[in-house]
Design a protein around this motif. Structure first.
Motif, short mmCIF file in Angstrom:
data_model
loop_
_atom_site.label_atom_id
_atom_site.label_comp_id
_atom_site.label_asym_id
_atom_site.label_seq_id
_atom_site.Cartn_x
_atom_site.Cartn_y
_atom_site.Cartn_z
N TYR A 90 0.82 -1.21 0.00
CA TYR A 90 0.00 0.00 0.00
C TYR A 90 0.86 1.27 0.00
CZ TYR A 90 0.59 1.24 4.95
OH TYR A 90 1.10 1.64 6.15
N LEU A 91 2.12 1.16 0.44
CA LEU A 91 3.05 2.29 0.40
C LEU A 91 3.80 2.36 -0.93
CD1 LEU A 91 4.54 1.94 4.00
CD2 LEU A 91 2.96 3.72 3.19
N ALA A 92 3.93 1.23 -1.61
CA ALA A 92 4.74 1.18 -2.83
C ALA A 92 3.92 1.28 -4.11
CB ALA A 92 5.56 -0.12 -2.85
N LEU A 93 2.69 0.81 -4.08
CA LEU A 93 1.89 0.75 -5.30
C LEU A 93 0.71 1.72 -5.21
CD1 LEU A 93 1.75 -3.13 -5.73
CD2 LEU A 93 3.28 -1.53 -6.89
N ASN A 101 -5.72 2.23 9.95
CA ASN A 101 -4.54 1.88 10.74
C ASN A 101 -3.68 0.76 10.13
OD1 ASN A 101 -5.42 3.74 12.73
ND2 ASN A 101 -6.72 2.17 13.64
N PRO A 102 -3.28 0.91 8.87
CA PRO A 102 -2.43 -0.14 8.30
C PRO A 102 -1.04 -0.14 8.94
CG PRO A 102 -2.56 1.71 6.80
CD PRO A 102 -3.51 2.01 7.95
N LEU A 103 -0.44 -1.30 8.97
CA LEU A 103 0.91 -1.44 9.52
C LEU A 103 1.89 -0.69 8.63
CD1 LEU A 103 0.74 -5.25 10.27
CD2 LEU A 103 0.51 -3.40 11.93
N SER A 104 3.00 -0.23 9.21
CA SER A 104 3.98 0.49 8.40
C SER A 104 5.37 -0.11 8.48
CB SER A 104 4.02 1.97 8.81
OG SER A 104 4.35 2.08 10.17
N ASP A 105 5.53 -1.23 9.21
CA ASP A 105 6.84 -1.88 9.24
C ASP A 105 7.03 -2.64 7.93
OD1 ASP A 105 4.94 -3.85 9.73
OD2 ASP A 105 6.18 -4.94 11.14
#
Length: 175
Positions: A90-93, A101-105
Motif C-alpha cells: 500500500y506504500l509502494a503501489l 490503521n495499516p501497519l507500516s513496518d
C-alpha cells in the motif's frame, strides 16, 4: 536472470492488484477485515495458551506445541524483516486498497500468516480431520493480508512456509 526476476516481480504485482483491486466488494471488506485478526498476536497467543492450560490431553499437549511453534516461528520472521526490508504494497503501489490503521513496518514475510500456520498446523497433525476446518481458516488469513493491501503474495507464501516448518519441527522434535 535479471529478466526473469523482473518478470516474476511483475507477475506478483499483477496477482496482488487482482486480489487487492478487482476482488474488492463490501462482503469481503467486512469479513476479511475481521478474519485477518485470527493471525494476530493477541488471538494466536491467547488461543494456544488457553488450550494448553484448559484442555484435556491430547489437546493440552497440542496447545503447548502450538504455543512453542508460534514463538519459534517469529525468530526467523524478525530476522528476515531486518535483512530484507520490503516496503508494504500500500506504500509502494499507487491505488492500493487498504483499511484503517495499516501497519507500516516491513512486509516480508507476513507475521500474521506465519502465526496462524504455526498455531494451527500442530492441531492438523494431531487430528487430520481438523485440516478440513483449519487449513481454510489459515489460508483465508493469508489471503486477507493481500486483500487488505498489507502484503504481497510472496510475503504470505513465505509466512506459510515458515509457520508450517516451525510447527512440523516442533511436533517432530517433541519428546
Amino acid at each position: 536472470m535479471q529478466r526473469l526476476v523482473v518478470k516474476l516481480v511483475n507477475l506478483e504485482q499483477q496477482l496482488f492488484k487482482w486480489i487487492n483491486g478487482r476482488l474488492h466488494n463490501r462482503f469481503l471488506n467486512f469479513w476479511l477485515y475481521y478474519l485477518t485478526h485470527l493471525g494476530g498476536a493477541t488471538f494466536t497467543i491467547a488461543s494456544t495458551l488457553l488450550i494448553w492450560w484448559l484442555a484435556p490431553n491430547p489437546w493440552k499437549d497440542t496447545g503447548m506445541k502450538g504455543a512453542i511453534a508460534l514463538g519459534v516461528s517469529h525468530i526467523p520472521v524478525v530476522i528476515v524483516k531486518k535483512l530484507y526490508p520490503r516496503i508494504r504494497p500500500y506504500l509502494a503501489l499507487p491505488g492500493t486498497n487498504t483499511f484503517r490503521n495499516p501497519l507500516s513496518d516491513h512486509s516480508f514475510p507476513s507475521g500474521h500468516t506465519t502465526a496462524i500456520f504455526s498455531a494451527t498446523v500442530p492441531f492438523m497433525l494431531q487430528s487430520p480431520m481438523l485440516t478440513l476446518l483449519l487449513l481454510p481458516v489459515a489460508t483465508i488469513v493469508g489471503f486477507s493480508r493481500i486483500y487488505l493491501g498489507l502484503h504481497y503474495p510472496t510475503d504470505v507464501l513465505a509466512g506459510a512456509v515458515i509457520g508450517t516448518s516451525a510447527a512440523i519441527g516442533t511436533v517432530a522434535f517433541w519428546p
